[in-house]
Write a protein that holds these residues in place. Sequence first.
Motif, short mmCIF file in Angstrom:
data_model
loop_
_atom_site.label_atom_id
_atom_site.label_comp_id
_atom_site.label_asym_id
_atom_site.label_seq_id
_atom_site.Cartn_x
_atom_site.Cartn_y
_atom_site.Cartn_z
N ILE A 276 0.83 -1.18 0.00
CA ILE A 276 0.00 0.00 0.00
C ILE A 276 0.88 1.26 0.00
N ALA A 277 0.52 2.24 -0.82
CA ALA A 277 1.29 3.48 -0.94
C ALA A 277 0.70 4.55 -0.03
N ASN A 278 0.68 4.26 1.25
CA ASN A 278 0.15 5.19 2.24
C ASN A 278 0.87 4.92 3.56
N ASN A 279 1.64 5.88 4.03
CA ASN A 279 2.48 5.63 5.21
C ASN A 279 1.66 5.30 6.45
N ALA A 280 0.62 6.08 6.72
CA ALA A 280 -0.18 5.86 7.93
C ALA A 280 -0.88 4.51 7.88
N ALA A 281 -1.45 4.16 6.72
CA ALA A 281 -2.14 2.87 6.60
C ALA A 281 -1.15 1.71 6.71
N TYR A 282 0.03 1.90 6.16
CA TYR A 282 1.07 0.86 6.25
C TYR A 282 1.47 0.61 7.70
N VAL A 283 1.72 1.69 8.44
CA VAL A 283 2.11 1.56 9.84
C VAL A 283 0.98 0.92 10.65
N LYS A 284 -0.25 1.35 10.44
CA LYS A 284 -1.39 0.80 11.18
C LYS A 284 -1.53 -0.70 10.91
N MET A 285 -1.38 -1.09 9.66
CA MET A 285 -1.49 -2.50 9.30
C MET A 285 -0.48 -3.36 10.06
N LEU A 286 0.78 -2.92 10.07
CA LEU A 286 1.82 -3.69 10.74
C LEU A 286 1.70 -3.61 12.25
N ASP A 287 1.21 -2.49 12.79
CA ASP A 287 0.96 -2.38 14.23
C ASP A 287 -0.05 -3.42 14.69
N ASN A 288 -0.98 -3.75 13.79
CA ASN A 288 -2.00 -4.75 14.11
C ASN A 288 -1.54 -6.16 13.77
N ASN A 289 -0.24 -6.30 13.48
CA ASN A 289 0.35 -7.60 13.12
C ASN A 289 -0.36 -8.23 11.92
N GLU A 290 -0.74 -7.36 10.99
CA GLU A 290 -1.40 -7.81 9.77
C GLU A 290 -0.50 -7.48 8.58
N TYR A 291 -0.71 -8.20 7.49
CA TYR A 291 0.00 -7.85 6.26
C TYR A 291 -0.83 -8.30 5.07
N THR A 292 -1.20 -7.35 4.25
CA THR A 292 -1.90 -7.65 3.00
C THR A 292 -1.20 -6.90 1.87
N THR A 293 -1.32 -7.42 0.68
CA THR A 293 -0.64 -6.81 -0.46
C THR A 293 -1.48 -6.99 -1.72
N SER A 294 -1.26 -6.14 -2.69
CA SER A 294 -1.89 -6.32 -4.01
C SER A 294 -1.02 -7.28 -4.81
N THR A 295 -1.67 -8.14 -5.61
CA THR A 295 -0.94 -9.20 -6.31
C THR A 295 -1.37 -9.28 -7.76
N GLU A 296 -0.40 -9.54 -8.63
CA GLU A 296 -0.65 -9.77 -10.04
C GLU A 296 0.03 -11.07 -10.46
N GLU A 297 -0.76 -12.00 -10.97
CA GLU A 297 -0.20 -13.24 -11.48
C GLU A 297 0.16 -13.05 -12.96
N LEU A 298 1.40 -13.32 -13.30
CA LEU A 298 1.87 -13.10 -14.67
C LEU A 298 1.60 -14.34 -15.52
N ASP A 299 0.98 -14.12 -16.70
CA ASP A 299 0.79 -15.24 -17.61
C ASP A 299 1.94 -15.26 -18.63
N LEU A 300 1.88 -16.19 -19.57
CA LEU A 300 2.97 -16.35 -20.54
C LEU A 300 3.18 -15.07 -21.35
#
Length: 322
Positions: A276-300
């Motif tokens: 996530i490109a947001n400092n406050a949201a990033y810190v809050k997420m890790l403070d809560n011992n959580e981690y989520t990310t955006s993902t892209e699966e690459l095809d051929l």
Amino acid sequence: MSGIYIHIPYCRQACHYCNFHFSTSLRNKSELVYAIVKEIKIRKDELEEQTLSSIYLGGGTPSLLEADELKSIFQELSNHFRVTSETEITLEANPEDITHDALQAWSDIRINRLSIGIQSFLDKDLKFMNRAHDASQSHKALDLICSSQIKNVTGDLMFGLIDSTLEEWEYNLKTISDYNLSHLSVYNLTVEEQTVFANWKAKLKITEPSTELQFQQFKLAHDFLKSEGYEHYEISNYCKSGSQAIHNTNYWDRIPYLGIGPSAHSYMDKTRKWNIANNAAYVKMLDNNEYTTSTEELDLYDHYNELIMLGLRTKKGVRLND
């Protein structure tokens, strides 16, 4: 071997050309560093290869971190990954942050490569770009670096600047060549969306140099730096013999890497991830011992396009068999 990129999202002020994720407020810097340390621990098993070929602290301006903050990051990396004497450890720094004490502290925590954001040795350019340093600070910083223990150094320059001339660009090239740095990154200014320059361009306040002038400046850099003993090994990068940037070369070779910190990207096997490109949201997420990310699966198709795009940036190109 794998690499790790760590994004430090802080700058003293906003350059008019930059659209990277950063903040000019350092108020919660210590909390964000702690969140970075937690993310490293959470994601320690994502890289199959635990021996690191490179660690790269980018941003933003990582040289704004205190020595103790850097130590906490490197200690957590050492807890989970194998960092050897061969591991390239790069810190991006701006000239105004270079002091004798800072260089000694960085060397003590095993940073062995610096990437210095010079951009231009002309004060008119630096002021127009809203850089936080002037030309005299660049010279002082480079003098200090050249007498320090850190010998693997890259200097960043930009061409295609607003109102630039071929003669001014030649001056910048000759000036930086006097320092005989092991590596140079020479970038063409791009007017990115959501920047001050983009706003000025839309309002017709600035005009970019002609394509012909930008090509002449690119060609001048290629010819001049080649005559100074530099190899033009990637579209924007030049090195003395044996001094290619390991971390960036791994990007172009599509070697897995882990991206830590707000907005940082990762690449593993068939997947790209980004934080996530947001400092406050990033810190809050890790403070809560959580981690989520955006993902892209690459095809051929994605793999094919990346192979071509990244390979053609480099001197070695793309193997037809691949």
